[in-house]
Design a protein around this motif. Structure first.
Motif, PDB file in Angstrom:
ATOM      1  N   ALA A  92      16.380  43.173  -0.436  1.00 59.37           N
ATOM      2  CA  ALA A  92      16.426  43.854  -1.731  1.00 59.37           C
ATOM      3  C   ALA A  92      15.878  42.962  -2.845  1.00 59.37           C
ATOM      4  O   ALA A  92      15.114  43.420  -3.710  1.00 59.37           O
ATOM      5  CB  ALA A  92      17.853  44.269  -2.033  1.00 59.37           C
ATOM      6  N   LEU A  93      16.243  41.693  -2.871  1.00 61.30           N
ATOM      7  CA  LEU A  93      15.776  40.786  -3.924  1.00 61.30           C
ATOM      8  C   LEU A  93      14.285  40.532  -3.809  1.00 61.30           C
ATOM      9  O   LEU A  93      13.589  40.358  -4.825  1.00 61.30           O
ATOM     10  CB  LEU A  93      16.545  39.475  -3.850  1.00 61.30           C
ATOM     11  CG  LEU A  93      18.044  39.551  -4.170  1.00 61.30           C
ATOM     12  CD1 LEU A  93      18.649  38.157  -4.127  1.00 61.30           C
ATOM     13  CD2 LEU A  93      18.285  40.190  -5.529  1.00 61.30           C
ATOM     14  N   GLU A  94      13.774  40.469  -2.592  1.00 58.85           N
ATOM     15  CA  GLU A  94      12.336  40.284  -2.424  1.00 58.85           C
ATOM     16  C   GLU A  94      11.551  41.480  -2.930  1.00 58.85           C
ATOM     17  O   GLU A  94      10.381  41.343  -3.321  1.00 58.85           O
ATOM     18  CB  GLU A  94      12.019  40.035  -0.946  1.00 58.85           C
ATOM     19  CG  GLU A  94      12.503  38.681  -0.439  1.00 58.85           C
ATOM     20  CD  GLU A  94      12.302  38.529   1.049  1.00 58.85           C
ATOM     21  OE1 GLU A  94      11.982  39.536   1.712  1.00 58.85           O
ATOM     22  OE2 GLU A  94      12.500  37.398   1.566  1.00 58.85           O
ATOM     23  N   SER A  95      12.180  42.689  -2.950  1.00 63.50           N
ATOM     24  CA  SER A  95      11.494  43.895  -3.422  1.00 63.50           C
ATOM     25  C   SER A  95      11.497  43.995  -4.939  1.00 63.50           C
ATOM     26  O   SER A  95      10.690  44.743  -5.518  1.00 63.50           O
ATOM     27  CB  SER A  95      12.149  45.138  -2.815  1.00 63.50           C
ATOM     28  OG  SER A  95      12.131  45.068  -1.403  1.00 63.50           O
ATOM     29  N   LEU A  96      12.445  43.342  -5.591  1.00 63.54           N
ATOM     30  CA  LEU A  96      12.572  43.432  -7.044  1.00 63.54           C
ATOM     31  C   LEU A  96      11.831  42.281  -7.717  1.00 63.54           C
ATOM     32  O   LEU A  96      11.480  41.286  -7.090  1.00 63.54           O
ATOM     33  CB  LEU A  96      14.052  43.393  -7.436  1.00 63.54           C
ATOM     34  CG  LEU A  96      14.919  44.542  -6.935  1.00 63.54           C
ATOM     35  CD1 LEU A  96      16.377  44.254  -7.245  1.00 63.54           C
ATOM     36  CD2 LEU A  96      14.489  45.865  -7.567  1.00 63.54           C
ATOM     37  N   GLU A  97      11.627  42.450  -9.031  1.00 65.01           N
ATOM     38  CA  GLU A  97      11.087  41.364  -9.841  1.00 65.01           C
ATOM     39  C   GLU A  97      12.226  40.408 -10.160  1.00 65.01           C
ATOM     40  O   GLU A  97      13.132  40.734 -10.914  1.00 65.01           O
ATOM     41  CB  GLU A  97      10.453  41.903 -11.118  1.00 65.01           C
ATOM     42  CG  GLU A  97       9.227  42.767 -10.875  1.00 65.01           C
ATOM     43  CD  GLU A  97       8.611  43.214 -12.199  1.00 65.01           C
ATOM     44  OE1 GLU A  97       8.968  42.637 -13.242  1.00 65.01           O
ATOM     45  OE2 GLU A  97       7.786  44.137 -12.167  1.00 65.01           O
ATOM     46  N   THR A  98      12.175  39.217  -9.573  1.00 56.88           N
ATOM     47  CA  THR A  98      13.274  38.278  -9.720  1.00 56.88           C
ATOM     48  C   THR A  98      13.510  37.908 -11.171  1.00 56.88           C
ATOM     49  O   THR A  98      14.650  37.636 -11.580  1.00 56.88           O
ATOM     50  CB  THR A  98      12.977  37.012  -8.892  1.00 56.88           C
ATOM     51  OG1 THR A  98      12.640  37.391  -7.572  1.00 56.88           O
ATOM     52  CG2 THR A  98      14.176  36.074  -8.881  1.00 56.88           C
ATOM     53  N   ALA A  99      12.479  37.929 -11.973  1.00 55.46           N
ATOM     54  CA  ALA A  99      12.622  37.541 -13.381  1.00 55.46           C
ATOM     55  C   ALA A  99      13.539  38.486 -14.139  1.00 55.46           C
ATOM     56  O   ALA A  99      14.183  38.091 -15.125  1.00 55.46           O
ATOM     57  CB  ALA A  99      11.253  37.489 -14.048  1.00 55.46           C
ATOM     58  N   LYS A 100      13.588  39.756 -13.726  1.00 60.24           N
ATOM     59  CA  LYS A 100      14.422  40.728 -14.434  1.00 60.24           C
ATOM     60  C   LYS A 100      15.851  40.787 -13.905  1.00 60.24           C
ATOM     61  O   LYS A 100      16.705  41.437 -14.509  1.00 60.24           O
ATOM     62  CB  LYS A 100      13.791  42.121 -14.337  1.00 60.24           C
ATOM     63  CG  LYS A 100      12.576  42.304 -15.222  1.00 60.24           C
ATOM     64  CD  LYS A 100      12.158  43.752 -15.251  1.00 60.24           C
ATOM     65  CE  LYS A 100      10.999  43.977 -16.215  1.00 60.24           C
ATOM     66  NZ  LYS A 100      10.623  45.403 -16.304  1.00 60.24           N
ATOM     67  N   VAL A 101      16.128  40.161 -12.732  1.00 59.56           N
ATOM     68  CA  VAL A 101      17.471  40.203 -12.155  1.00 59.56           C
ATOM     69  C   VAL A 101      18.361  39.256 -12.947  1.00 59.56           C
ATOM     70  O   VAL A 101      18.169  38.038 -12.937  1.00 59.56           O
ATOM     71  CB  VAL A 101      17.449  39.818 -10.661  1.00 59.56           C
ATOM     72  CG1 VAL A 101      18.871  39.843 -10.108  1.00 59.56           C
ATOM     73  CG2 VAL A 101      16.556  40.769  -9.880  1.00 59.56           C
ATOM     74  N   LEU A 102      19.336  39.833 -13.667  1.00 64.88           N
ATOM     75  CA  LEU A 102      20.234  39.026 -14.489  1.00 64.88           C
ATOM     76  C   LEU A 102      21.320  38.345 -13.662  1.00 64.88           C
ATOM     77  O   LEU A 102      21.856  37.315 -14.062  1.00 64.88           O
ATOM     78  CB  LEU A 102      20.880  39.898 -15.566  1.00 64.88           C
ATOM     79  CG  LEU A 102      19.912  40.588 -16.529  1.00 64.88           C
ATOM     80  CD1 LEU A 102      20.689  41.439 -17.523  1.00 64.88           C
ATOM     81  CD2 LEU A 102      19.049  39.572 -17.257  1.00 64.88           C
TER      82      LEU A 102
END
Length: 714
Positions: free
Chosen positions: A675-685
């Motif tokens: 899941a984290l690899e699919s998201l933009e890590t910069a926006k994950v708070l």
């Protein structure tokens, strides 16, 4: 992000938590194995066990004829082998099966197999060199008791019979040897006589007279030898009987008779002891009695009265035997002297015969052969007499005598099957199997169980660990309205119990997210998870309610899960239209689609579009969010899961920040990593760990202290 999930720590707390979480894994084997074992035990045949104690004791009469046998020299293995040979003999077991109706052996067995099955139910246990137990397992108590006593009694009887048989066999061997030598002597003497008669005409002068004299001398020597043998036998018998009487104390001297003066002194001494106990040593009475005693002791002793006591029958018998023994010894010596004289005379006569012709030499050789055989016969006869005397003593209970020391008792309960032991072993096996299943499941379960494990796996900040939200409403929690009950069932804790530990954790999460959103200048927060059933929607609702209570402006919750919307149903709302409808309509404002739930505005999912991804990625969605940014201080979007669908990827690009929800004990590291690899890590708070078991956590004391001292709850 760290590459691998850390191993779970092994401690008492983690073990108890695993057992609590997987209680059914532990109980299911017991629920299956115990009833089956109980049914199997109920079908097993009952066996009752009883045993008798058999012991060997030296008899009293045997001690007078010599020391008792050393029982300690007999090893347990030798005794066990001898007992088994007697008790487990085929005739004995066949008689037991026939007499006691042991018909519960397996049907269809051959004769040998029945005997083997019977032997398996007989138990022989050595209790030492002097005793052993004989036991039997029967189908009923009476059978077990009766068969055990029968086997013990059979051993006692057969042992006594076998001992007598051995004695008789030894006697028979000696009798046969003596008879054989007697016949051999008779045959050689007859042959010698026939030879003498055939050559009598050829013998020199005086040879016949010498031969006759030699024959007479030999006959006289034989007569004396017989007399000596008879006298020695009588002497041995008398000596044995005298030793037995001596062992009984027949020679002990009689106690001497007391004189009248001694009797009077003893009486005065008893009187003096009584006076000394009552008076002082200077009392006149004490002095008077002491003087009388001194006078009597100073007086010359009177002669003891002559008392003639008749001797006892044993002593009379001993005297008689002694007289007989005294008369036998001179007679025996006289017999031996006569035989010696005859022997000397016979040797002189043989010397004369040796000087005769060849016939005389042959006759002399034959005579020597006869003499040699006769000597062997006399030795065998003496041995026979000694052995017969010893065997008579053995048959009169000398030596070991087996007897039943403790008869078998009636058993009160079955010996097998041991239901309690079998069920206990089955329970232990079931618990062991259950524990193995629990630990195997725990070993295969790589999900996160604590904040520390999640922090060790990812470099993202873990913003909060939210405990499990109870489904049941606590006592004294306010109104019993249907709406509140529904909030309890749907875990909307910020509306049912905001001061609880769970409510406080959502409040802490809201403060952290508010600060992070303000630092980045953002307003739109997307709440998502790796997959479904991880508490994403519940977390979004409670977080939105917590933000509404701490943010000065208005807070909006949007249900953007157009495939499976849940927000409205969990909050008990019935909106006419929602986000899906707004995306289809090119006009409209937020007030037309938002409804209030306390201090929170909610836009439900509404109409389900044919292509949710296209609808969320459309310019209309951007226009709606741009309009909402101007109206609301904070916007929370409940997004679908990341891994199975693409909706969350679109929403993560539209939002200012992303909060990933992870469920303790469910979310696996590989799914979370995907899941984290699919998201933009910069926006994950950050990440929130949902569904923690705080009772097994290191912080349980802090939570309990808060509930007891701040909320007044146990």
């Amino acid at each position: 992000m760290k590459s691998n999930a850390p191993p779970k720590p092994v401690s008492a707390r983690t073990i108890l938590r695993a057992l609590k979480r997987r209680a059914w894994w532990l109980l299911l084997p017991a629920l299956v194995i115990l009833p089956g074992t109980a049914y199997y035990v109920s079908k097993m045949p009952r066996r009752f066990f009883s045993r008798a104690l058999v012991g060997a004791e030296p008899s009293v009469l045997g001690e007078a004829f010599g020391p008792p046998p050393d029982l300690s020299a007999v090893t347990a293995q030798e005794q066990l082998r001898a007992v088994k040979e007697t008790i487990l003999a085929r005739p004995v077991l066949e008689q037991v099966i026939r007499d006691y109706h042991v018909n519960d052996l397996a049907p269809g067995l051959q004769a040998e197999d029945k005997l083997d099955a019977m032997k398996a139910r007989v138990q022989i246990q050595v209790d030492g060199p002097e005793a052993f137990y004989v036991g039997f397992k029967g189908s009923d108590p009476e059978q077990a008791r009766d068969v055990s006593n029968h086997l013990a009694l059979t051993f006692v009887r057969r042992t006594s019979t076998m001992r007598d048989q051995r004695v008789d066999e030894q006697d028979k061997v000696l009798d046969d040897e003596v008879d054989g030598l007697r016949r051999q002597v008779a045959a050689q003497e007859w042959g010698l006589k026939q030879y003498e008669e055939s050559v009598s005409q050829d013998l020199p002068e005086r040879l016949q007279t010498n031969l006759k004299q030699d024959e007479d001398l030999r006959a006289q020597i034989q007569a004396k030898t017989d007399q000596i043998t008879e006298a020695e036998g009588r002497r041995a018998s008398i000596v044995t009987e005298m030793k037995a009487l001596e062992a009984q104390g027949v020679l002990a001297p009689d106690p001497p008779e007391k004189t009248p003066t001694q009797i009077q002194i003893e009486g005065l001494r008893q009187q003096l002891a009584t006076l000394r106990a009552k008076y002082t040593p200077d009392h006149p009475e004490v002095k008077r009695v002491e003087k009388q005693i001194a006078d009597l002791q100073a007086a010359p002793p009177a002669p003891a009265p002559a008392v003639i006591r008749p001797p006892s029958p044993e002593k009379m018998r001993y005297i008689t035997l002694k007289a007989q023994l005294t008369s036998i010894d001179p007679q025996l010596n006289s017999y031996k002297q006569d035989r010696d004289m005859l022997t000397v005379e016979m040797r002189e006569n043989e010397r004369k015969l040796e000087s005769a012709p060849a016939y005389s030499t042959t006759i002399s050789q034959r005579m020597r052969d006869v003499a040699e055989v006769r000597n062997r016969y006399e030795a065998a006869l003496a041995k026979q007499q000694e052995t017969q005397l010893n065997h008579r003593e053995a048959k009169s209970d000398q030596g070991l005598a087996y007897q039943i020391l403790e008869a078998a008792a009636l058993p009160t309960q079955p010996d097998s099957p041991r239901s309690d032991r079998i069920l206990l072993v089955a329970l232990a096996a079931a618990l062991g199997l259950g524990l193995a299943g629990v630990f195997l499941a725990e070993h295969m379960d790589s999900s996160f169980e604590s904040v520390e494990q999640l922090e060790a796996f990812t470099a993202l900040p873990v913003l909060s660990g939210v405990p499990v939200i109870p489904l049941r409403r606590r006592r004294g929690a306010g109104t019993n309205s249907a709406t509140l009950k529904k909030y309890w069932r749907n875990r909307i804790v910020m509306l049912t119990d905001p001061q609880s530990v769970v409510g406080q954790q959502y409040g802490i999460l809201a403060l952290k997210l508010r600060r992070r959103m303000e630092e980045g200048g953002g307003k739109v927060l997307v709440v998502t998870s790796a997959t479904g059933a991880e508490g994403k929607s519940v977390s979004a609702i409670n977080l939105s309610l917590a933000l509404a209570s701490c943010v000065s402006g208005r807070v909006l919750l949007i249900d953007a899960d157009l495939r499976l919307p849940q927000v409205a149903d969990r909050l008990g709302l019935t909106p006419e239209k929602g986000l899906g409808d707004w995306l289809q309509n090119s006009a409209g404002e937020a007030k037309d689609y938002a409804i209030q739930a306390g201090d929170l505005d909610v836009i439900s999912g509404g109409l389900k579009p044919a292509d949710p991804v296209a609808a969320l990625a459309s310019p209309r969605m951007r226009e709606i969010l741009s309009q909402l940014r101007q109206t609301y201080e904070c916007i929370v979007i409940d997004s679908p899961p990341v891994v199975p669908v693409a909706d969350s990827h679109v929403l993560a690009q539209l939002g200012d920040g992303v909060l990933v929800v992870v469920r303790a004990g469910r979310t696996r590291p590989e799914l979370f990593k995907r899941a984290l690899e699919s998201l933009e890590t910069a926006k994950v708070l950050g990440v929130v760990l949902n569904g923690l078991d705080i009772a097994a956590s290191p912080y349980a004391y802090a939570y309990r202290y808060y509930q007891q001292h701040y909320l007044g709850r146990s």
